[in-house]
Design a protein around this motif. Structure first.
Motif, PDB file in Angstrom:
ATOM      1  N   ARG A  30     -17.874 -26.322 -40.826  1.00 28.83           N
ATOM      2  CA  ARG A  30     -18.748 -25.310 -41.369  1.00 28.83           C
ATOM      3  C   ARG A  30     -17.842 -23.957 -40.973  1.00 28.83           C
ATOM      4  NH1 ARG A  30     -23.781 -23.182 -40.462  1.00 28.83           N
ATOM      5  NH2 ARG A  30     -24.069 -24.172 -38.609  1.00 28.83           N
ATOM      6  N   THR A  31     -17.363 -23.824 -39.666  1.00 32.88           N
ATOM      7  CA  THR A  31     -16.830 -22.797 -39.225  1.00 32.88           C
ATOM      8  C   THR A  31     -15.408 -22.681 -39.904  1.00 32.88           C
ATOM      9  OG1 THR A  31     -17.598 -23.074 -37.043  1.00 32.88           O
ATOM     10  CG2 THR A  31     -15.913 -21.446 -37.054  1.00 32.88           C
ATOM     11  N   LEU A  32     -14.756 -23.816 -39.999  1.00 33.87           N
ATOM     12  CA  LEU A  32     -13.212 -23.751 -40.667  1.00 33.87           C
ATOM     13  C   LEU A  32     -13.411 -23.433 -42.016  1.00 33.87           C
ATOM     14  CD1 LEU A  32     -11.752 -26.839 -38.938  1.00 33.87           C
ATOM     15  CD2 LEU A  32     -11.709 -24.318 -38.439  1.00 33.87           C
ATOM     16  N   ASP A  33     -14.592 -23.965 -42.773  1.00 35.39           N
ATOM     17  CA  ASP A  33     -14.566 -23.796 -44.319  1.00 35.39           C
ATOM     18  C   ASP A  33     -14.800 -22.080 -44.391  1.00 35.39           C
ATOM     19  OD1 ASP A  33     -14.117 -26.231 -45.019  1.00 35.39           O
ATOM     20  OD2 ASP A  33     -16.407 -26.732 -45.044  1.00 35.39           O
ATOM     21  N   ALA A  34     -15.584 -21.697 -43.639  1.00 33.10           N
ATOM     22  CA  ALA A  34     -16.200 -20.314 -43.824  1.00 33.10           C
ATOM     23  C   ALA A  34     -14.980 -19.186 -43.282  1.00 33.10           C
ATOM     24  CB  ALA A  34     -17.416 -20.000 -43.122  1.00 33.10           C
ATOM     25  N   GLY A  35     -14.075 -19.994 -42.560  1.00 31.61           N
ATOM     26  CA  GLY A  35     -13.067 -18.927 -42.019  1.00 31.61           C
ATOM     27  C   GLY A  35     -13.352 -18.108 -41.155  1.00 31.61           C
ATOM     28  N   GLY A  36     -14.267 -18.463 -40.080  1.00 34.33           N
ATOM     29  CA  GLY A  36     -14.723 -17.319 -39.151  1.00 34.33           C
ATOM     30  C   GLY A  36     -14.555 -17.765 -37.629  1.00 34.33           C
ATOM     31  N   HIS A  37     -15.227 -17.228 -36.802  1.00 32.54           N
ATOM     32  CA  HIS A  37     -15.104 -17.579 -35.277  1.00 32.54           C
ATOM     33  C   HIS A  37     -16.429 -18.139 -35.019  1.00 32.54           C
ATOM     34  CE1 HIS A  37     -11.959 -15.112 -35.752  1.00 32.54           C
ATOM     35  NE2 HIS A  37     -12.606 -13.887 -35.733  1.00 32.54           N
ATOM     36  N   CYS A  38     -16.471 -18.922 -33.940  1.00 32.24           N
ATOM     37  CA  CYS A  38     -17.565 -19.561 -33.460  1.00 32.24           C
ATOM     38  C   CYS A  38     -17.722 -19.727 -32.155  1.00 32.24           C
ATOM     39  CB  CYS A  38     -17.843 -21.009 -34.369  1.00 32.24           C
ATOM     40  SG  CYS A  38     -16.705 -22.197 -33.756  1.00 32.24           S
ATOM     41  N   VAL A  39     -18.987 -19.837 -31.634  1.00 36.31           N
ATOM     42  CA  VAL A  39     -19.046 -20.297 -30.234  1.00 36.31           C
ATOM     43  C   VAL A  39     -19.989 -21.584 -30.054  1.00 36.31           C
ATOM     44  CG1 VAL A  39     -20.022 -19.434 -27.987  1.00 36.31           C
ATOM     45  CG2 VAL A  39     -19.269 -17.696 -29.426  1.00 36.31           C
ATOM     46  N   LEU A  40     -19.456 -22.536 -29.290  1.00 40.70           N
ATOM     47  CA  LEU A  40     -20.266 -23.617 -29.326  1.00 40.70           C
ATOM     48  C   LEU A  40     -20.201 -24.564 -27.923  1.00 40.70           C
ATOM     49  CD1 LEU A  40     -18.559 -25.724 -32.551  1.00 40.70           C
ATOM     50  CD2 LEU A  40     -20.581 -24.469 -32.461  1.00 40.70           C
ATOM     51  N   GLU A  41     -21.542 -24.618 -27.479  1.00 44.70           N
ATOM     52  CA  GLU A  41     -21.603 -25.267 -26.224  1.00 44.70           C
ATOM     53  C   GLU A  41     -22.080 -26.869 -26.595  1.00 44.70           C
ATOM     54  OE1 GLU A  41     -23.847 -23.690 -22.607  1.00 44.70           O
ATOM     55  OE2 GLU A  41     -25.288 -24.244 -23.936  1.00 44.70           O
ATOM     56  N   MET A  42     -21.182 -27.375 -25.882  1.00 44.91           N
ATOM     57  CA  MET A  42     -21.479 -28.851 -25.931  1.00 44.91           C
ATOM     58  C   MET A  42     -21.623 -29.413 -24.544  1.00 44.91           C
ATOM     59  SD  MET A  42     -20.837 -31.353 -28.088  1.00 44.91           S
ATOM     60  CE  MET A  42     -20.128 -33.043 -28.301  1.00 44.91           C
ATOM     61  N   VAL A 446      -5.892 -11.596 -30.791  1.00 42.03           N
ATOM     62  CA  VAL A 446      -5.970 -13.139 -31.242  1.00 42.03           C
ATOM     63  C   VAL A 446      -7.398 -12.991 -32.263  1.00 42.03           C
ATOM     64  CG1 VAL A 446      -6.857 -15.286 -30.411  1.00 42.03           C
ATOM     65  CG2 VAL A 446      -5.708 -13.666 -28.857  1.00 42.03           C
ATOM     66  N   PHE A 447      -8.388 -12.448 -32.354  1.00 42.59           N
ATOM     67  CA  PHE A 447      -9.126 -12.271 -33.072  1.00 42.59           C
ATOM     68  C   PHE A 447      -8.931 -11.489 -34.585  1.00 42.59           C
ATOM     69  CE2 PHE A 447     -12.435 -12.904 -29.678  1.00 42.59           C
ATOM     70  CZ  PHE A 447     -12.843 -14.004 -30.038  1.00 42.59           C
ATOM     71  N   ASP A 448      -7.704 -10.637 -34.316  1.00 42.31           N
ATOM     72  CA  ASP A 448      -7.354 -10.004 -35.447  1.00 42.31           C
ATOM     73  C   ASP A 448      -6.401 -10.807 -36.202  1.00 42.31           C
ATOM     74  OD1 ASP A 448      -8.965  -7.965 -35.020  1.00 42.31           O
ATOM     75  OD2 ASP A 448      -7.071  -6.663 -34.220  1.00 42.31           O
ATOM     76  N   ARG A 449      -5.768 -11.565 -35.545  1.00 39.31           N
ATOM     77  CA  ARG A 449      -4.521 -12.442 -36.072  1.00 39.31           C
ATOM     78  C   ARG A 449      -4.986 -13.588 -36.799  1.00 39.31           C
ATOM     79  NH1 ARG A 449       0.281 -13.216 -32.647  1.00 39.31           N
ATOM     80  NH2 ARG A 449       1.084 -15.193 -33.696  1.00 39.31           N
ATOM     81  N   PHE A 450      -5.904 -14.478 -35.994  1.00 41.66           N
ATOM     82  CA  PHE A 450      -6.229 -15.699 -36.615  1.00 41.66           C
ATOM     83  C   PHE A 450      -7.599 -15.851 -37.177  1.00 41.66           C
ATOM     84  CE2 PHE A 450      -3.319 -16.446 -32.841  1.00 41.66           C
ATOM     85  CZ  PHE A 450      -2.322 -16.867 -33.463  1.00 41.66           C
ATOM     86  N   SER A 451      -7.737 -16.509 -38.312  1.00 40.62           N
ATOM     87  CA  SER A 451      -8.886 -16.479 -39.055  1.00 40.62           C
ATOM     88  C   SER A 451     -10.115 -17.030 -38.486  1.00 40.62           C
ATOM     89  CB  SER A 451      -8.814 -16.851 -40.423  1.00 40.62           C
ATOM     90  OG  SER A 451      -7.881 -18.100 -40.482  1.00 40.62           O
ATOM     91  N   SER A 452      -9.668 -18.198 -37.692  1.00 40.85           N
ATOM     92  CA  SER A 452     -10.593 -18.922 -37.170  1.00 40.85           C
ATOM     93  C   SER A 452     -10.561 -19.256 -35.590  1.00 40.85           C
ATOM     94  CB  SER A 452     -10.894 -20.493 -37.619  1.00 40.85           C
ATOM     95  OG  SER A 452     -11.257 -20.598 -38.815  1.00 40.85           O
ATOM     96  N   VAL A 453     -11.226 -18.652 -34.609  1.00 39.16           N
ATOM     97  CA  VAL A 453     -11.063 -18.858 -33.339  1.00 39.16           C
ATOM     98  C   VAL A 453     -12.368 -19.716 -32.831  1.00 39.16           C
ATOM     99  CG1 VAL A 453     -10.878 -17.893 -31.256  1.00 39.16           C
ATOM    100  CG2 VAL A 453      -9.691 -16.859 -33.205  1.00 39.16           C
ATOM    101  N   ILE A 454     -12.313 -20.712 -32.214  1.00 34.02           N
ATOM    102  CA  ILE A 454     -13.369 -21.449 -31.615  1.00 34.02           C
ATOM    103  C   ILE A 454     -13.620 -21.460 -30.349  1.00 34.02           C
ATOM    104  CG2 ILE A 454     -14.093 -23.777 -31.565  1.00 34.02           C
ATOM    105  CD1 ILE A 454     -12.610 -24.193 -34.200  1.00 34.02           C
ATOM    106  N   ILE A 455     -14.607 -20.925 -29.792  1.00 36.01           N
ATOM    107  CA  ILE A 455     -14.718 -20.716 -28.256  1.00 36.01           C
ATOM    108  C   ILE A 455     -15.710 -21.822 -27.930  1.00 36.01           C
ATOM    109  CG2 ILE A 455     -15.712 -19.194 -26.506  1.00 36.01           C
ATOM    110  CD1 ILE A 455     -14.196 -17.157 -27.856  1.00 36.01           C
TER     111      ILE A 455
END
Ligand code: SF4
Ligand SMILES: [Zn+2]
Ligand SMILES: [Zn+2]
Lengths: 800, 368
Positions: A30-42, A446-455
């Protein structure tokens, strides 16, 4: 196994998948499709890395954009693990698809780990390896060699030039071991192979610093394109990494060395003026024209890069008064001399960069602008002078970096001069801290440059803290619970000792004999009932030392000794690794051991205590930071003013993330089990700040126990764990095979339809709740549903 | 950069420790711990305070250092700022040069010209520093000064104005940071007190024993929550006001800066006084008709008993419609977001300086 997420076919290299892995992958997509950042706790030990890799690789291969993956992790061992996972995944894919894909995955680490040069690789310190390698591989070395001069060079490096630049290695995934072997066989340097192949790789795995530290990032990561997928794994400490990468400490000693460096430069310039004045003239001419050095782009290893300068400034020409080499060195000397003068002050000073610059200008007539170009100008000079023993100029480089940073950022940084080491010291030993207060600065590019950052991390609660501190917005923000077929870990909060008096590591009572004795009893009880390994975490070395010596006096340790071997972590890493080794041996041979360590130490961050290496983790006291530090105070103030994060909230958040890290150490998989004890009265209130998966497993009845109640409960837990438990029991609940997955998907489908049907009316009522609300609602359902299932099963297990 | 600070173990050498012997009278700090050294910018030879008193009290005298013999005056002796006397001298020279060559970047056509100028100046300074072609250089300096006297003065004035401005700004920021800190602290205290009170109330209520304990606890929890949200919004509001004030202050500042000086300020004809400050009360979401047909209103229109008191049906309709559309166009999310963006990092940094102890003052007093 093979399954689809929406239209995307995913190959997962195991026959079974955990429900949370599936959920995690869906959210990633979903994040990649939307082209945004996300924070996931696994939750830790649920195969985060493999889910991440298999989804993203599937994504890469399926969609025509072939977005590159940049996977950043913290430690060398984690990077290696990820590389191994990737390799296994690609092998599985090849087996399934019946062909090797056009795919390259490489890891990058320091020269120290990748060097093959027989004498260079023997150097102990990484900095020296770097410096020596540079002196063998710099651009002018090659030129000299071509001119037929007799110079030292590295064959491994020069061999690379004979190969085709975009295919230095064949397709496939190379672990560090793999690339070393390949390099040895083909006589090519693994380090530069990896560096040069980066633009042609599908997956790059390296350490945070290659993206966050502006000095390195500028050089290593600048060719990466915008649609890269960036992953920061184990990112719970990412704000500190950001801050450290932009902070500098200067001491009198380093300033002295900087002066020495400047004097050396001066001498070199004079030498060159008499022998080879043309080179200096060339450099000068280039600077006048404002041209970036053409070689610069090619130069893989400039002395240093410019720390985080805005792009428009980089296009500008170097100011006229530092164009000539002599002028620039005099300029540097003046600046260093000024800093030395500042160091003489005998009281604490903290000031903002603009006020510092004003004072600097009043005293030395150094303007802000040339100061900003300091780092860049120094790099150019070092290159022109063809210096080889670069490590001598390290302190000077630090000063130049400091100059550039101080002149570039007037917000979010602070200069703190501490003349004395501690409050009681009488002999001054000043340190000038140039400290970054705003973690967002380093990570912003990093956030400016890359469209998807996953934390992502196992413990990254509360999730909303990170977007706040790092200044970004997320499209997905999710914490997963752990589905378990049986309750395989037991979190408990112990608030009282066996005598019913409260226990806490709070300042007022931490050294009271009663409290110390109660902690001692707790330790003793758990060492008695736990099989094999026990890990104990203290808030600080200081506290650990004092409590150990008190236990010694009370005879607690002698008692514990009867059940377990006792080992202690020290600040010295060599000693600690020895202790760890002994600990492991004792755990394996049945003697059992206790490891006493510190919640912010090395052990708490990088070392896993899976299975019998850790059956109980005991957190003695809340691991708060040392709040008297001036730097911390400044940061707290800044956070409050800028991000509206209150001091206490931040401190408690920080303490709990470390506590959660400690707890996560013992549970490294679903077949693992362990007891997690939080021993402090104050944990009771902080419970909500624990990661969701821990908090959910923490029963209300277990949140305020006394030592004896905790012991009883732990005994009962261990008894259940001793019952035979087969794989089959997990099937369909905490692990799914393809059929289970299909069933789940079908159910979800129906849920969705049902929801759409009755939700259609609802949507009209509160239209505010847009798409997001809808999706979240769906997820919530999903969780509930799983929980119910799980509960049912738990009941069954209990009934047995 | 992430390296931990390495403090050198040995007791660090304090500046001036190594040459603690006066080159003139040979007395040492060991015997006279309060000894201070002075230098004269004429020759930068260092000597102790008592020597200066002894030799130069009765008027100018030659420097006592062997081979120097320049004539020095007592008044010009001063403490050295820099440990390295070469730098001390360099800075003096630079001060002199900077007093003459004080052109500003905006006076130049292009960046390149400006850079060339900078280099030219640096070359002159360099000559003075290295003692090459001193005479010619001095001559150039002098000539330039005489030629451009007016301009130099003007630029110097600008410069000092700028410094004063920036200092005022620092001070304002610091003051604001202090106020905010205080406010935050008070807020926290208030909150704690309120919580304490709330808890006591619950206990009291429970002690009285009427009603279900759980219900009481829940009810009071709600009250506390409400109070704290109310307080928070109030605090937020006051914060915004403060921020707005600063914004206004900042907006006023550019009047004093350079651009303002260059431009000849035009007098703007005074606008008509608008009591609402440009805020028009025009309906945005509806259109008000003159007449609304309602049978039950007719009575109110015509009945003298009602209209005599000044009741106006039109008023009533207007108000009713306005109220009906009152909340349209208010988006709470946006407003909250806007509120958060308002925060300024400058103030954050300034107050961080205060928090970390040093008080954020400059150092002049101590260094010089
Ligand atoms: S080029 Fe490679 S092999 Fe040669 S010295 Fe450098 S790191 Fe070592
Ligand atoms: Zn003397
Ligand atoms: Zn003299």
């Amino acid at each position: 196994m093979k399954f689809n997420i929406e239209d995307l076919p995913v190959l997962f290299p195991y026959p079974r998948i955990y429900p949370e892995q599936y959920a995690y992958m869906c959210d990633l997509k979903r994040t990649l499709d939307a082209g945004g950042h996300c924070v996931l706790e696994m939750p830790s030990g649920t195969g985060k890395t493999v889910s991440l890799l298999s989804l993203i690789v599937a994504y890469q291969q399926y969609y025509p954009e072939h977005r590159k993956l940049i996977y950043c992790s913290r430690t060398m061992s984690e990077i290696e693990k990820a590389l191994a996972e990737l390799k296994a995944l690609m092998k599985y894919r090849a087996d399934q698809l019946g062909e090797e894909e056009e795919f390259r995955g490489l890891g990058l680490t320091s020269r120290k780990n990748l060097c093959l040069h027989p004498s260079v690789k023997k150097e102990k310190s990484g900095a020296i390896v770097d410096a020596r390698c540079r002196s063998l591989t710099a651009g002018f070395v090659k030129e000299k060699k071509e001119r037929g001069e007799d110079v030292d060079f590295c064959v491994y490096h020069d061999n690379l030039d004979l190969l085709e630049p975009h295919s230095l290695v064949p397709n496939g995934v190379f672990t560090f071991d793999g690339i070393l072997k390949y390099g040895e066989k083909h006589k090519q340097c693994p380090y530069f192979t990896a560096r040069r192949m980066m633009p042609f790789c599908n997956v790059i795995i390296y350490s945070y610093h290659y993206l966050l530290d502006p000095k390195i990032a500028e050089r290593v990561s600048k060719e990466l394109s915008k649609d890269c997928i960036v992953v920061f794994d184990e990112a719970h400490n990412i704000d500190n990494v950001c801050i450290e990468s932009l902070s500098i400490d200067l001491t009198e000693d380093s300033l002295r060395k900087a002066t020495r460096g400047a004097n050396n430069l001066e001498r070199k310039i004079t030498e060159m003026r008499s022998s080879d004045a043309e080179k200096l003239q060339n450099e000068y001419a280039k600077l006048v024209e404002g041209l970036r050095d053409a070689d610069e782009a090619r130069e893989e290893d400039a002395f240093m890069a410019n720390p985080a300068l805005p792009d428009d400034l980089l296009q500008e020409a170097v100011p006229g008064n530092i164009r000539r080499a002599e002028h620039f060195v005099a300029f540097l000397k003046r600046f260093v001399e000024y800093l030395k003068t500042r160091m003489k002050v005998l009281h604490v000073i903290s000031e903002t960069p603009p006020s510092f610059l004003q004072h600097l200008k009043d005293l030395t007539f150094i303007e802000k602008k040339p100061l900003r170009f300091c780092a860049e100008r120094l790099t150019s000079l070092v290159r022109t002078l063809e210096l080889t023993n670069i490590e001598d100029y390290q302190p000077l480089q630090e000063v130049a970096t400091f100059a550039t940073l101080a002149a570039t950022y007037d917000k979010g940084f602070l200069l703190i001069l501490e003349p004395y080491e501690s409050d009681t010291a009488t002999v001054p030993n000043p340190i000038l801290h140039f400290t970054c207060l705003d973690a967002a600065i380093a990570i912003k590019p990093v956030f400016d440059r890359f469209s998807s950052v996953i934390i992502t991390s196992g413990t990254i609660s509360p999730l909303e803290m990170y977007p706040k501190m790092l200044g970004f917005t997320t499209v997905v923000q999710e914490s997963y619970s752990m589905t378990l077929a049986r309750r395989s870990f037991l979190p408990m909060i112990v608030t009282r000792g066996s005598d019913q008096s409260a226990i806490s590591s709070g300042f007022q009572i931490r050294n009271e004999p009663g409290v110390v004795r109660n902690y001692g009893t707790l330790l003793l009880e758990f060492s008695r009932l736990t099989p094999d390994g026990v890990v104990v975490f203290f808030p600080s070395y200081l506290y650990m030392e004092s409590i150990i010596s008190m236990w010694q006096g009370m005879g607690t340790l002698d008692e514990v000794w009867k059940y377990k071997l006792i080992l202690v972590e020290t600040p010295d890493s060599q000693e600690t690794s020895l202790a760890l080794e002994t600990y492991r041996t004792a755990c394996c041979n049945g003697r059992g051991a206790i490891l006493l360590c510190v919640a912010r130490g090395k052990v708490s961050e990088g070392i896993d205590f899976d299975h019998h290496y850790g059956r109980t983790v005991l957190c003695i006291g809340v691991p708060f930071q040392y709040t008297e530090s001036r730097i911390l105070k400044a940061r707290l103030e800044f956070l409050r003013e800028t991000y509206r994060i209150r001091e206490n909230d931040f401190l408690s958040f920080d303490a709990m993330r470390h506590a959660a890290q400690c707890l996560g150490r013992v549970l490294r998989g679903k077949d693992d089990y362990g007891i997690m004890v939080l021993a402090d009265r104050r944990f009771q209130k902080k419970r909500t700040q624990l990661p969701k998966w821990i908090n959910q497993a923490l029963l209300d009845s277990d949140t305020s126990l006394s030592t004896d109640m905790a012991t009883a409960s732990a005994k009962k837990f261990l008894r259940t764990m001793a019952q035979p438990f087969s794989e089959r029991d997990q099937a369909g609940v905490s692990t799914w095979d393809s059929k289970d997955l299909e069933r789940h998907k079908e159910k979800m489908e129906q849920e969705k339809i049902r929801e759409l049907r009755n939700g259609g009316g609802k949507m009209e009522v509160d239209g505010v709740d847009g798409v997001d609300g809808h999706v979240n609602g769906q997820n919530g359902m999903n969780d509930d549903f799983e929980d119910e299932d799980m509960d049912a099963l738990m009941r069954d297990v209990d009934a047995d | 950069m992430s390296r931990a600070p390495v403090r050198n173990g040995a007791a660090p050498r304090r500046p001036g420790d190594e040459d603690d012997i006066c080159p003139v009278c040979k007395s040492s700090r060991y015997l006279n711990p309060s000894m201070r050294f002075l230098v004269n910018p004429e020759c930068y030879h260092k000597m102790c305070e008592s020597c200066v008193d002894r030799i130069f009290s009765h008027g100018p005298a030659p420097c006592p250092v062997a081979g120097c013999a320049r004539t020095l005056r007592k008044a010009r002796f001063r403490r050295q700022t820099f440990e390295d006397l070469h730098i001390e001298r360099e800075v003096d020279i630079r001060r002199r040069v900077a007093g003459v060559f004080n052109k500003r970047e905006e006076e130049f056509e292009s960046l390149r010209d400006w850079n060339n100028y900078l280099e030219e100046v640096e070359n002159l300074t360099w000559n003075l520093l290295q003692g090459v072609e001193v005479k010619e250089t001095e001559k150039k300096l002098d000539a330039y000064r005489r030629q451009n006297e007016a301009e130099i003065k003007q630029n110097a004035a600008l410069e000092s104005q700028e410094i004063a401005d920036s200092e005022a700004q620092f001070a304002a920021q610091k003051e604001q940071a202090r106020l905010r800190r205080e406010a935050a602290r008070n807020e926290e205290l208030d909150e704690r007190r309120e919580k304490e009170e709330g808890r006591r109330e619950i206990i009291d209520m429970m002690a009285k024993g009427d009603g279900d304990a759980d219900a009481i606890a829940r009810e009071s929890q709600k009250v506390i929550l409400k109070k704290s949200t109310a307080r928070r919004t109030a605090a937020e509001k006051s914060r915004q006001q403060a921020a707005a004030k600063v914004d206004n202050g900042a907006a006023a500042a550019p009047l004093f800066s350079i651009q303002g000086l260059k431009r000849i300020p035009q007098s703007v004809p005074e606008k008509e006084y608008d009591p609402f400050g440009g805020y028009a009360i025009k309906p945005a979401y509806y259109y008000l008709r003159d007449h609304y047909e309602h049978s039950w209103l007719d009575n109110a229109r015509s009945d003298a008993q009602i209209t005599a008191g000044g009741y106006d049906v039109g008023e009533y309709c207007a108000r009713a419609i306005m109220e009906a559309s009152g909340g349209l166009g208010v988006f709470i999310e946006d407003e909250i977001e806007g509120r958060e963006k308002r925060v300024e990092k400058e103030v954050g940094t300034a107050s961080a300086a205060i928090a970390s102890g040093g008080g954020g003052e400059g150092v002049d007093g101590d260094v010089l």
